[in-house]
Design an enzyme around this catalytic site. Structure first.
Site, PDB file in Angstrom:
ATOM      1  N   SER A   9     -39.400   3.308 -57.311  1.00 28.71           N
ATOM      2  CA  SER A   9     -38.702   3.995 -56.124  1.00 28.71           C
ATOM      3  C   SER A   9     -37.281   3.274 -55.692  1.00 28.71           C
ATOM      4  CB  SER A   9     -39.477   4.112 -55.130  1.00 28.71           C
ATOM      5  OG  SER A   9     -40.187   2.834 -54.654  1.00 28.71           O
ATOM      6  N   LYS A  29     -43.796  14.496 -51.670  1.00 27.89           N
ATOM      7  CA  LYS A  29     -42.383  14.398 -52.051  1.00 27.89           C
ATOM      8  C   LYS A  29     -41.780  15.550 -52.755  1.00 27.89           C
ATOM      9  CE  LYS A  29     -42.398   9.335 -52.208  1.00 27.89           C
ATOM     10  NZ  LYS A  29     -43.569   8.943 -51.659  1.00 27.89           N
ATOM     11  N   HIS A  67     -42.481   9.356 -57.722  1.00 28.30           N
ATOM     12  CA  HIS A  67     -41.202   9.744 -57.848  1.00 28.30           C
ATOM     13  C   HIS A  67     -40.773  10.315 -59.220  1.00 28.30           C
ATOM     14  CE1 HIS A  67     -39.959   7.769 -54.063  1.00 28.30           C
ATOM     15  NE2 HIS A  67     -40.936   7.010 -54.255  1.00 28.30           N
TER      16      HIS A  67
END
Length: 355
Positions: free
Chosen positions: A142, A201, A170
């Site tokens: 990240s 996310k 991610h």
């Protein structure tokens, strides 16, 4: 007014997608605000089981288990799976939640240099004396936007009879041809044993995390994983929006492809302007500046120009590696991206980051 957010994890823009919002409202109205209970008492509804099945299907795995966050998923897996007879080998730049999860377990701990396969092999050789070996790595890191060399990791794991665990927070939803993540991107979906990821996310942006993998592992976690056993179940609205986000991804990869094109646009224009962008082909685009104060004042000036970004410095990143981390979303227009690059160029020249 007129401020564009370039520091959210909303990679696919689904947190504001009308169908995702509608699904959350419908789940709220049908199933209530929450269950006031953990899963194994009276905290399981049909939508929780449906979402777990959908997550497993999305990742081509046997089963999945939901958590309040991926931090909880990472806190709950190592202690439940590994004993003092086992070993865990962790990339030195793994996310804090992986590090904390490993600290909670009693396995023998090895830390290998960041994405250094020679060092990982040496550690695997050293760990052969243990009963079970688990290699743990972020799929996409990240802070730097770099992607773990999963092909090489899986080859070493096969050579030394180890399991592979990846954190895909991610990556899930947008890396790989169908958004399955780094294991799909690098062609090793059948070689990665365990995946932990987030619903907070790309998959709706609200909250929630999960583990997906072999059914015996998921069955074990339901009995022994403390964050699962002792945390309230996910609110129905969160489950509803995440479920719809997965539906959209399994119907089409158009949103993910749009984000990839915009990522390339930003990276190429920033590099042409003279900036150093860490990572490769990932929507996390760290603008490397080195100096902590420079990162802070540039971020402040960017906000004055209508671009919301945040400077990162020690202890979040190593000393001397301060940066402004930009994150591209599918909802950014080409005009938004060009405006961001122009603002960076103006601010960079003002503060001496560019000639």
């Amino acid at each position: 007014a007129g401020i564009v957010n370039f520091c959210a994890n909303n990679y696919l823009g689904l947190s504001s997608h009308p169908e995702v919002i509608r699904a959350a409202v419908e789940a709220l109205e049908k199933f209530g605000a929450g269950l006031s209970s953990v899963r194994f008492i009276c905290g399981t509804q049909s939508i929780h089981k449906d979402l777990e099945e959908k997550i497993a299907r999305f990742h081509h795995r046997e089963d999945a288990i939901l958590y309040a966050s991926c931090f909880d998923a990472n806190a709950g897996i190592f202690e439940a799976l590994l004993t003092p007879e086992d070993a865990v080998l962790s990339d030195e730049l793994n996310h804090a939640s992986i590090i904390d999860g490993i600290r909670l377990c009693k396995a023998n701990k090895y830390r290998y240099k960041h994405m250094d396969m020679q060092d990982l092999e040496a550690k695997l050789q050293e760990a052969q004396k243990h009963r079970l070996r688990l290699v743990a790595t972020d799929g996409a890191f990240s802070m730097d936007g770099d992607i773990a060399p999963l092909r090489e990791i899986c080859q070493l794991a096969q050579k030394y009879d180890a399991l592979v665990f990846i954190d895909e927070c991610h990556a899930t939803g947008f890396l790989g041809p169908n958004g399955r993540g780094t294991d799909e991107l690098l062609g090793v979906m059948d070689k990665v044993t365990i995946i932990n990821s987030t619903l907070g996310k790309a998959l709706g942006g609200a909250a929630g995390g999960y583990t997906t993998g072999p059914k015996p592992l998921i069955d074990l976690l339901r009995q022994r994983s403390r964050p699962y056993l002792f945390s309230n179940s996910l609110p129905p609205a969160v489950v509803g929006c995440a479920s719809k986000a997965l539906d959209l991804l399994m119907e089409s990869n158009a949103i993910a492809q749009s984000m990839a094109a915009k990522t390339q646009r930003f990276r190429s224009k920033m590099t042409a302007a003279g900036f150093t962008i860490s990572g490769k082909d990932h929507p996390i685009c760290p603008v490397m500046l080195g100096d902590a104060r420079l990162a802070a004042v540039m971020a402040e000036d960017m906000l004055n120009r209508g671009i919301y970004v945040i400077g990162f410095s020690y202890p979040v990143v190593p000393k001397g590696k301060a940066r402004i981390r930009v994150q591209i979303s599918a909802v950014h227009s080409d005009e938004d991206i060009d405006r961001c690059v122009e603002a960076f160029t103006e601010v960079g020249r003002k503060h001496g980051a560019l000639p």
